[in-house]
Motif scaffolding. Structure first.
Motif, short mmCIF file in Angstrom:
data_model
loop_
_atom_site.label_atom_id
_atom_site.label_comp_id
_atom_site.label_asym_id
_atom_site.label_seq_id
_atom_site.Cartn_x
_atom_site.Cartn_y
_atom_site.Cartn_z
N UNK A 16 0.85 -1.11 0.26
CA UNK A 16 -0.15 -0.20 -0.09
C UNK A 16 0.71 1.20 -0.42
N UNK A 17 1.79 1.52 0.70
CA UNK A 17 2.79 2.78 0.74
C UNK A 17 3.64 2.88 -0.42
N UNK A 18 3.53 1.13 -1.10
CA UNK A 18 4.53 2.10 -2.49
C UNK A 18 3.66 1.56 -3.05
N UNK A 19 2.42 2.07 -3.40
CA UNK A 19 1.87 2.14 -4.26
C UNK A 19 1.55 3.92 -5.35
N UNK A 20 1.92 3.53 -6.69
CA UNK A 20 2.31 4.94 -7.31
C UNK A 20 1.04 5.46 -7.72
N UNK A 21 0.93 6.85 -8.59
CA UNK A 21 -0.09 6.60 -9.83
C UNK A 21 -0.05 6.34 -10.53
N UNK A 78 -7.23 3.59 -14.65
CA UNK A 78 -7.09 5.23 -13.44
C UNK A 78 -7.31 5.73 -14.04
N UNK A 79 -6.99 6.60 -13.47
CA UNK A 79 -7.13 8.50 -13.64
C UNK A 79 -5.85 8.88 -13.58
N UNK A 80 -5.81 9.63 -15.20
CA UNK A 80 -4.71 10.43 -15.79
C UNK A 80 -4.75 11.11 -15.17
N UNK A 81 -3.23 10.63 -14.42
CA UNK A 81 -2.15 11.22 -13.21
C UNK A 81 -1.05 12.64 -13.79
N UNK A 82 -1.07 12.91 -15.23
CA UNK A 82 -0.77 13.46 -15.84
C UNK A 82 0.97 13.54 -15.20
N UNK A 83 1.34 14.44 -14.20
CA UNK A 83 3.01 14.48 -13.95
C UNK A 83 3.18 14.50 -13.00
N UNK A 86 3.69 7.59 -11.78
CA UNK A 86 4.59 7.01 -11.38
C UNK A 86 5.21 7.70 -10.22
N UNK A 87 4.66 8.59 -9.04
CA UNK A 87 4.81 8.90 -7.89
C UNK A 87 4.04 8.67 -6.91
N UNK A 88 4.28 8.09 -5.94
CA UNK A 88 3.42 7.97 -4.45
C UNK A 88 2.81 8.94 -4.22
N UNK A 89 1.98 9.22 -3.28
CA UNK A 89 1.37 9.77 -2.78
C UNK A 89 2.50 11.42 -1.72
N UNK A 90 3.12 10.03 -0.80
CA UNK A 90 3.80 10.64 -0.27
C UNK A 90 5.28 11.90 -0.73
N UNK A 91 5.26 11.14 -2.27
CA UNK A 91 6.72 11.72 -2.98
C UNK A 91 5.96 13.44 -3.31
N UNK A 107 -13.55 18.86 -6.30
CA UNK A 107 -13.13 17.83 -7.52
C UNK A 107 -13.03 18.35 -9.02
N UNK A 108 -13.03 19.44 -9.24
CA UNK A 108 -12.52 19.63 -10.50
C UNK A 108 -11.56 20.36 -11.09
N UNK A 109 -10.35 20.20 -10.13
CA UNK A 109 -8.96 21.20 -10.05
C UNK A 109 -8.12 19.10 -10.51
N UNK A 110 -7.50 19.55 -10.99
CA UNK A 110 -5.93 19.03 -11.95
C UNK A 110 -4.70 19.58 -11.49
N UNK A 111 -4.50 19.62 -10.40
CA UNK A 111 -3.00 19.96 -9.94
C UNK A 111 -2.02 19.55 -10.62
N UNK A 112 -2.09 18.44 -11.02
CA UNK A 112 -1.18 17.76 -12.04
C UNK A 112 -0.87 17.74 -13.56
N UNK A 113 -2.19 17.90 -13.98
CA UNK A 113 -1.92 18.56 -15.51
C UNK A 113 -2.63 17.04 -15.96
#
Length: 194
Positions: A16-21, A78-83, A86-91, A107-113
């Protein structure tokens, strides 16, 4: 006329803690062992007329291991997490905590692009609403836990931020019955208490 859609959360591909977007790693050893343990309960869902999966490696592997021979559905990705991909939430939190706060609160924001939470939920709902409704037809779909969460929020017409309050564990199942725009959550029958 309605359809029964059983959603199976794919087995894990990392701790779980190693899950990446948007993590597209295959099942890990624990994931394979979990599929073996859950097979007895999940294999019967493969009798559905239509069998689908997310295009991710872990969803395809889970569906194949259960004998579903599922057809990959791009709409179930899965949700398109932009940039952030491949990163974890902690990162991401360490790099830009304000962006994470915005993403979690709006919910309308996409700061990750990439794709906003609202767009993600709407996309998954669109897939649900285009399933062919027959007389008691059955569908099974294996997808990431995030996809199952989005489907639940959409089907129950819950506010988008409800997404963050739904826990979907690997290999858990949820069944939705209904048709376009009219979905119902079907919980499994429990043993009668004497």
């Amino acid at each position: 006329m309605s359809v029964r859609v059983s959603l199976v959360a794919s087995a894990r591909s990392s701790a779980v803690l190693a899950e990446r977007f948007e993590d597209d790693r295959p099942l890990d050893g624990a994931g394979w062992r979990a599929v073996e343990r859950a097979a007895r309960a999940l294999v019967p869902l493969g009798a559905a007329e239509l069998r689908y999966c997310s295009p991710s490696a872990r969803s395809r592997a889970t569906g194949e291991a259960l004998g579903y021979a599922p057809l990959a559905q791009p709409a179930l990705r899965d949700c398109d997490m932009g940039h952030w991909r491949g990163l974890t939430l902690a990162e991401v939190t360490a790099r830009d905590p304000g962006a994470v706060d915005l993403w979690l609160a709006e919910p309308r924001s996409a700061p990750h692009g990439g794709e906003s939470l609202l767009s993600f939920i709407t996309r998954i709902g669109g897939w649900l609403d285009t399933r062919p409704a027959g007389d008691g037809g059955a569908i099974v779909a294996v997808a990431e836990p995030s996809v199952v969460r989005a489907a639940l929020v959409y089907a129950l017409q819950a506010p988008p931020l409800t997404y963050w309050n739904v826990d979907v564990h690997p290999l858990s199942t949820v069944t939705l019955t209904g048709w376009s725009g009219r979905w119902h959550l079907s919980l499994p029958e429990s043993a009668q208490i004497a």
